[in-house]
Design an enzyme around this catalytic site. Sequence first.
Site, PDB file in Angstrom:
ATOM      1  N   SER A   1       0.826  -1.215   0.000  1.00  0.00           N
ATOM      2  CA  SER A   1       0.000   0.000   0.000  1.00  0.00           C
ATOM      3  C   SER A   1       0.857   1.261   0.000  1.00  0.00           C
ATOM      4  O   SER A   1       2.015   1.257   0.440  1.00  0.00           O
ATOM      5  CB  SER A   1      -0.906   0.010   1.232  1.00  0.00           C
ATOM      6  OG  SER A   1      -1.690  -1.160   1.261  1.00  0.00           O
TER       7      SER A   1
HETATM    8  N1  SAM Z   1      -0.472  -5.102   4.102  1.00  0.00           N
HETATM    9  C1  SAM Z   1       0.233  -5.338   2.873  1.00  0.00           C
HETATM   10  C2  SAM Z   1       1.583  -4.725   2.841  1.00  0.00           C
HETATM   11  O1  SAM Z   1       1.957  -4.030   3.784  1.00  0.00           O
HETATM   12  O2  SAM Z   1       2.293  -4.989   1.862  1.00  0.00           O
HETATM   13  C3  SAM Z   1      -0.557  -4.932   1.665  1.00  0.00           C
HETATM   14  C4  SAM Z   1      -1.427  -6.020   1.263  1.00  0.00           C
HETATM   15  S1  SAM Z   1      -2.131  -6.073  -0.323  1.00  0.00           S
HETATM   16  C5  SAM Z   1      -2.841  -4.489  -0.578  1.00  0.00           C
HETATM   17  C6  SAM Z   1      -3.520  -7.130   0.103  1.00  0.00           C
HETATM   18  C7  SAM Z   1      -3.119  -8.547   0.412  1.00  0.00           C
HETATM   19  O3  SAM Z   1      -4.279  -9.221   0.904  1.00  0.00           O
HETATM   20  C8  SAM Z   1      -2.636  -9.344  -0.787  1.00  0.00           C
HETATM   21  O4  SAM Z   1      -1.355  -9.843  -0.538  1.00  0.00           O
HETATM   22  C9  SAM Z   1      -3.672 -10.472  -0.913  1.00  0.00           C
HETATM   23  O5  SAM Z   1      -3.130 -11.697  -1.359  1.00  0.00           O
HETATM   24  C10 SAM Z   1      -4.189 -10.567   0.499  1.00  0.00           C
HETATM   25  N2  SAM Z   1      -5.504 -11.182   0.665  1.00  0.00           N
HETATM   26  C11 SAM Z   1      -6.614 -11.062  -0.097  1.00  0.00           C
HETATM   27  N3  SAM Z   1      -7.624 -11.771   0.425  1.00  0.00           N
HETATM   28  C12 SAM Z   1      -7.134 -12.377   1.547  1.00  0.00           C
HETATM   29  C13 SAM Z   1      -7.699 -13.247   2.537  1.00  0.00           C
HETATM   30  N4  SAM Z   1      -8.970 -13.653   2.500  1.00  0.00           N
HETATM   31  N5  SAM Z   1      -6.902 -13.650   3.537  1.00  0.00           N
HETATM   32  C14 SAM Z   1      -5.615 -13.257   3.625  1.00  0.00           C
HETATM   33  N6  SAM Z   1      -5.028 -12.442   2.711  1.00  0.00           N
HETATM   34  C15 SAM Z   1      -5.785 -12.002   1.698  1.00  0.00           C
END
Ligand code: SAM
Length: 214
Positions: A63
């Site tokens: 993000s």
């Molecule tokens: N917090 C992260 C960082 O600091 O880099 C940014 C994360 S990115 C915007 C969103 C993440 O959520 C992705 O890696 C995606 O694979 C994960 N994601 C999506 N649905 C999910 C779920 N149900 N459980 C766990 N992770 C999930």
Amino acid sequence: MTTDFVRLRKRMVDEQIRARGIQDLSTLTSMEKVPRHLFIPEELRFAAYDDTPLPIGRGQTISQPYIVALMTEAAEVGPHAKVLEIGTGSGYAAAVLSQIVDEVYTIERIASLAERAEACFKKLDYQNIHVKVGDGSLGWLEHGPYDAILVTAGAPVVPQSLLKQLNMAGRLIIPVGEASTQHLVRFRKTSESEFSEEMLELVRFVPLIGEEGW
Ligand code: SAM
């Protein structure tokens, strides 16, 4: 090279975070400290402190720094807090939280991302972050309840499992809405069955994919 990143990081905090109104000292201090460039693929490190999200592989993103700051401040957490993050991604947001709170639990559905993030935590000796591969839309029941839950992927509706895993007065920070844009909302548990709700910002996150997501 290291000195350069330190300077860029300080500028990021001053110009992108403080200048936009983030005042929480622990958030500002942690973001000045955590080496964001180490959470980013090597070929994109030159842009690590830019005012933008960046690709981290597997169609996912780290993000924008301001959004990490906004969510961290909104969580209202201190040194004794236990926090759950959904969507480990690069691991950066969990790392920022780990410098503020007691324990961070974080769930990622893509195993290769979780592994890379864990390697990064190990390298930096961040020992209070616990990573699980799985569907975070259901939370992580065995370690709850949590003082705050931060969801870093956009949900179509608020997952009830996450609301249920909050402490009394606990906060859930979550983007909710369409796949293209969402409202970043803070829920606060005010009684066994009631929650207050505040809209924080319009945001654009990748989708939360899972049983209580898309
Ligand atoms: N917090 C992260 C960082 O600091 O880099 C940014 C994360 S990115 C915007 C969103 C993440 O959520 C992705 O890696 C995606 O694979 C994960 N994601 C999506 N649905 C999910 C779920 N149900 N459980 C766990 N992770 C999930």
